[in-house]
Design an enzyme around this catalytic site. Structure first.
Site, PDB file in Angstrom:
ATOM      1  N   HIS A 207       2.071   4.849  12.758  1.00 15.91           N
ATOM      2  CA  HIS A 207       0.938   5.768  12.566  1.00 15.91           C
ATOM      3  C   HIS A 207       1.151   7.116  13.249  1.00 15.91           C
ATOM      4  O   HIS A 207       0.176   7.772  13.649  1.00 15.91           O
ATOM      5  CB  HIS A 207      -0.384   5.113  13.019  1.00 15.91           C
ATOM      6  CG  HIS A 207      -0.867   4.093  12.035  1.00 15.91           C
ATOM      7  ND1 HIS A 207      -2.094   3.476  12.130  1.00 15.91           N
ATOM      8  CD2 HIS A 207      -0.280   3.579  10.924  1.00 15.91           C
ATOM      9  CE1 HIS A 207      -2.235   2.630  11.114  1.00 15.91           C
ATOM     10  NE2 HIS A 207      -1.145   2.671  10.385  1.00 15.91           N
TER      11      HIS A 207
ATOM     12  N   ASP B 298       5.624   2.717   7.234  1.00 16.60           N
ATOM     13  CA  ASP B 298       4.262   2.268   6.904  1.00 16.60           C
ATOM     14  C   ASP B 298       3.634   3.211   5.876  1.00 16.60           C
ATOM     15  O   ASP B 298       3.008   4.179   6.247  1.00 16.60           O
ATOM     16  CB  ASP B 298       3.421   2.237   8.178  1.00 16.60           C
ATOM     17  CG  ASP B 298       1.991   1.795   7.934  1.00 16.60           C
ATOM     18  OD1 ASP B 298       1.695   1.256   6.858  1.00 16.60           O
ATOM     19  OD2 ASP B 298       1.157   2.012   8.843  1.00 16.60           O
TER      20      ASP B 298
ATOM     21  N   GLU C  67      -5.429   1.777   1.864  1.00 16.45           N
ATOM     22  CA  GLU C  67      -5.288   0.623   2.781  1.00 16.45           C
ATOM     23  C   GLU C  67      -5.654   1.042   4.190  1.00 16.45           C
ATOM     24  O   GLU C  67      -6.284   0.300   4.937  1.00 16.45           O
ATOM     25  CB  GLU C  67      -3.848   0.079   2.742  1.00 16.45           C
ATOM     26  CG  GLU C  67      -3.644  -1.220   3.537  1.00 16.45           C
ATOM     27  CD  GLU C  67      -3.258  -1.032   4.994  1.00 16.45           C
ATOM     28  OE1 GLU C  67      -3.184  -2.029   5.727  1.00 16.45           O
ATOM     29  OE2 GLU C  67      -3.050   0.121   5.434  1.00 16.45           O
ATOM     30  N   GLU C  68      -5.224   2.258   4.534  1.00 17.75           N
ATOM     31  CA  GLU C  68      -5.413   2.725   5.919  1.00 17.75           C
ATOM     32  C   GLU C  68      -6.877   3.006   6.245  1.00 17.75           C
ATOM     33  O   GLU C  68      -7.225   3.204   7.403  1.00 17.75           O
ATOM     34  CB  GLU C  68      -4.553   3.973   6.181  1.00 17.75           C
ATOM     35  CG  GLU C  68      -3.048   3.746   6.016  1.00 17.75           C
ATOM     36  CD  GLU C  68      -2.420   2.871   7.103  1.00 17.75           C
ATOM     37  OE1 GLU C  68      -3.157   2.378   7.978  1.00 17.75           O
ATOM     38  OE2 GLU C  68      -1.196   2.678   7.071  1.00 17.75           O
TER      39      GLU C  68
ATOM     40  N   ASP D  14       4.138  -4.872   3.653  1.00 19.37           N
ATOM     41  CA  ASP D  14       3.602  -3.750   4.419  1.00 19.37           C
ATOM     42  C   ASP D  14       4.415  -3.649   5.710  1.00 19.37           C
ATOM     43  O   ASP D  14       4.281  -4.507   6.582  1.00 19.37           O
ATOM     44  CB  ASP D  14       2.113  -4.024   4.716  1.00 19.37           C
ATOM     45  CG  ASP D  14       1.426  -2.863   5.419  1.00 19.37           C
ATOM     46  OD1 ASP D  14       2.091  -1.858   5.715  1.00 19.37           O
ATOM     47  OD2 ASP D  14       0.208  -2.991   5.675  1.00 19.37           O
TER      48      ASP D  14
ATOM     49  N   HIS E 115       0.842  -1.207   0.000  1.00 14.35           N
ATOM     50  CA  HIS E 115       0.000   0.000   0.000  1.00 14.35           C
ATOM     51  C   HIS E 115       0.870   1.247   0.000  1.00 14.35           C
ATOM     52  O   HIS E 115       1.896   1.325   0.680  1.00 14.35           O
ATOM     53  CB  HIS E 115      -1.026  -0.008   1.141  1.00 14.35           C
ATOM     54  CG  HIS E 115      -0.547   0.310   2.523  1.00 14.35           C
ATOM     55  ND1 HIS E 115      -0.440   1.599   2.997  1.00 14.35           N
ATOM     56  CD2 HIS E 115      -0.199  -0.483   3.559  1.00 14.35           C
ATOM     57  CE1 HIS E 115      -0.053   1.580   4.261  1.00 14.35           C
ATOM     58  NE2 HIS E 115       0.115   0.328   4.633  1.00 14.35           N
TER      59      HIS E 115
HETATM   60  N1  TRP Z   1      -1.457  -2.950   7.756  1.00 15.71           N
HETATM   61  C1  TRP Z   1      -1.244  -2.250   9.007  1.00 15.71           C
HETATM   62  C2  TRP Z   1      -1.168  -0.782   8.693  1.00 15.71           C
HETATM   63  O1  TRP Z   1      -0.861  -0.403   7.584  1.00 15.71           O
HETATM   64  C3  TRP Z   1       0.028  -2.677   9.698  1.00 15.71           C
HETATM   65  C4  TRP Z   1      -0.018  -4.077  10.156  1.00 15.71           C
HETATM   66  C5  TRP Z   1      -0.440  -4.498  11.345  1.00 15.71           C
HETATM   67  C6  TRP Z   1       0.353  -5.228   9.422  1.00 15.71           C
HETATM   68  N2  TRP Z   1      -0.356  -5.859  11.409  1.00 15.71           N
HETATM   69  C7  TRP Z   1       0.127  -6.325  10.248  1.00 15.71           C
HETATM   70  C8  TRP Z   1       0.848  -5.429   8.154  1.00 15.71           C
HETATM   71  C9  TRP Z   1       0.416  -7.599   9.826  1.00 15.71           C
HETATM   72  C10 TRP Z   1       1.131  -6.713   7.739  1.00 15.71           C
HETATM   73  C11 TRP Z   1       0.911  -7.795   8.551  1.00 15.71           C
HETATM   74  O2  TRP Z   1      -1.402   0.003   9.558  1.00 15.71           O
HETATM   75 ZN    ZN Z   2      -0.646   1.710   8.571  1.00 14.10          ZN
END
Ligand code: TRP
Ligand code: ZN
Ligand code: CA
Length: 322
Positions: A292, A142, A176-177, A205, A130
């Site tokens: 974040h 991130d 994605e967020e 990610d 993302h």
């Molecule tokens: N996708 C989440 C984000 O962008 C971060 C995240 C939390 C994550 N747990 C995960 C990404 C496990 C991959 C696998 O805020």
């Molecule tokens: Zn994130």
């Protein structure tokens, strides 16, 4: 023949053998140039991904955020500029790119899809990440980290003029967020016949966390083994990713029956003493203390983790596409 060696080791070995043979032949004997991809030859080896190139992409994403109110979030100028940056690199390298538009929370969002011409259209290997950040920060770990590593892997495909058996497709997801909106939109936009052609989706990610762990998704056994083999070759232990299964863009693919896998270096969970014993870093601290937050800047990256994970992406893309 499957080798657990890195791409560089395999290439160096092949060069050494060729040198030996040439050296042993009669002086003046002509050596026919080898075809780039001889039939029945050993599998093409993945290149080393230059960490400096990955970090240069991160610097650009940081500059984009700084120039656009401090973020690269869905529906904001910083997202559009991030997408333009990645797309221009891919277009210049010879990819066929497509921008897919959708709406989320009343704002227009975009996915970027890049196809590498050639390969079997009925066997598609995809890698994605993302590209949007949260509104509270620039989103460099991130997920500038995954976005930049996937971009540099795609550019490495072009640089080496790699001609895999399968078709390669790379993707950068929007929103994605906001709840995996862009990736879900893409999966839903495919008919069931198109979905069935995807032999695997690899997701990246958060792969440069400052207090990193080395986590491998345990969804599809073949993809999982590919990443584990890579790390075994480096002598680095991995763990199964459990920090919120289904919390990233692989989830819509998995729900649709596509084999998925990926890498993750940790978000807001804290590193245990057992994990620090095998990986180093700080016990009791989050893998990413700037998760974040506004401090998720270029300073929020562990270069070693980003380098290893970038090389692992290339290894898996090469291994799984031939
Ligand atoms: N996708 C989440 C984000 O962008 C971060 C995240 C939390 C994550 N747990 C995960 C990404 C496990 C991959 C696998 O805020
Ligand atoms: Zn994130
Ligand atoms: Ca590297």
């Amino acid at each position: 023949m499957k080798l657990l060696l890195s791409g560089r080791a395999l290439t160096a070995g092949a060069v050494a053998v060729a040198t030996l043979v040439t050296g042993g032949s009669a002086a003046g004997a002509a050596t026919a140039p080898a075809p780039a991809h001889p039939a029945g030859a050993a599998a093409a080896a993945a290149p080393d991904i230059p960490i400096a190139n990955v970090k240069a992409h991160l610097s650009q994403l940081q500059s984009i955020a700084t120039a656009n109110g401090g973020n690269r979030a869905h529906g904001r100028a910083g997202y559009q500029a991030s997408l333009n940056y990645v797309k221009a690199k891919l277009d210049a390298a010879g990819f066929t790119t497509r921008v897919q538009q959708f709406t989320a929370s009343g704002r227009t969002g975009y996915n970027l899809i890049a196809d590498w011409p050639g390969g079997d259209a009925n066997q598609v290997v995809m890698a994605g990440s993302h590209l949007d950040s949260v509104t509270s920060g620039p989103g460099i770990n991130d997920n500038g980290s995954g976005s930049s590593a996937v971009l540099e892997t795609a550019l490495a495909v072009a640089r080496s003029d790699y001609r895999p058996t399968k078709h390669l497709r790379f993707a950068w997801w929007g929103a994605e967020e906001l709840g995996l909106v862009g990736s879900r939109y893409y999966v839903n936009s495919l008919g069931s016949a198109e979905r069935a052609k995807i032999s695997g989706y690899l997701n990246f990610d958060m792969i440069g966390s400052p207090n990193p762990g080395y986590f491998v998704y345990d969804d599809d056994p073949t993809i999982e083994k590919t990443f584990k083999d890579y790390y075994a070759g480096l002598g680095i232990p991995t763990e199964i990713e459990t920090e919120g299964d289904g919390r990233s863009d692989h989830a819509p693919f998995k729900s649709a029956g596509v084999p998925v896998g990926g890498l993750f270096s940790g978000a807001d969970y804290r590193k245990t003493s057992a994990q620090a014993a095998k990986w180093g870093g700080t016990v009791g601290q989050p893998f990413d203390r700037c998760y974040h937050s506004s401090c998720d800047t270029t300073a929020n990256i562990n270069d070693t983790a980003l380098d290893r994970n970038s090389d692992a992406i290339a290894y898996a893309v090469w291994e799984l596409s031939q």
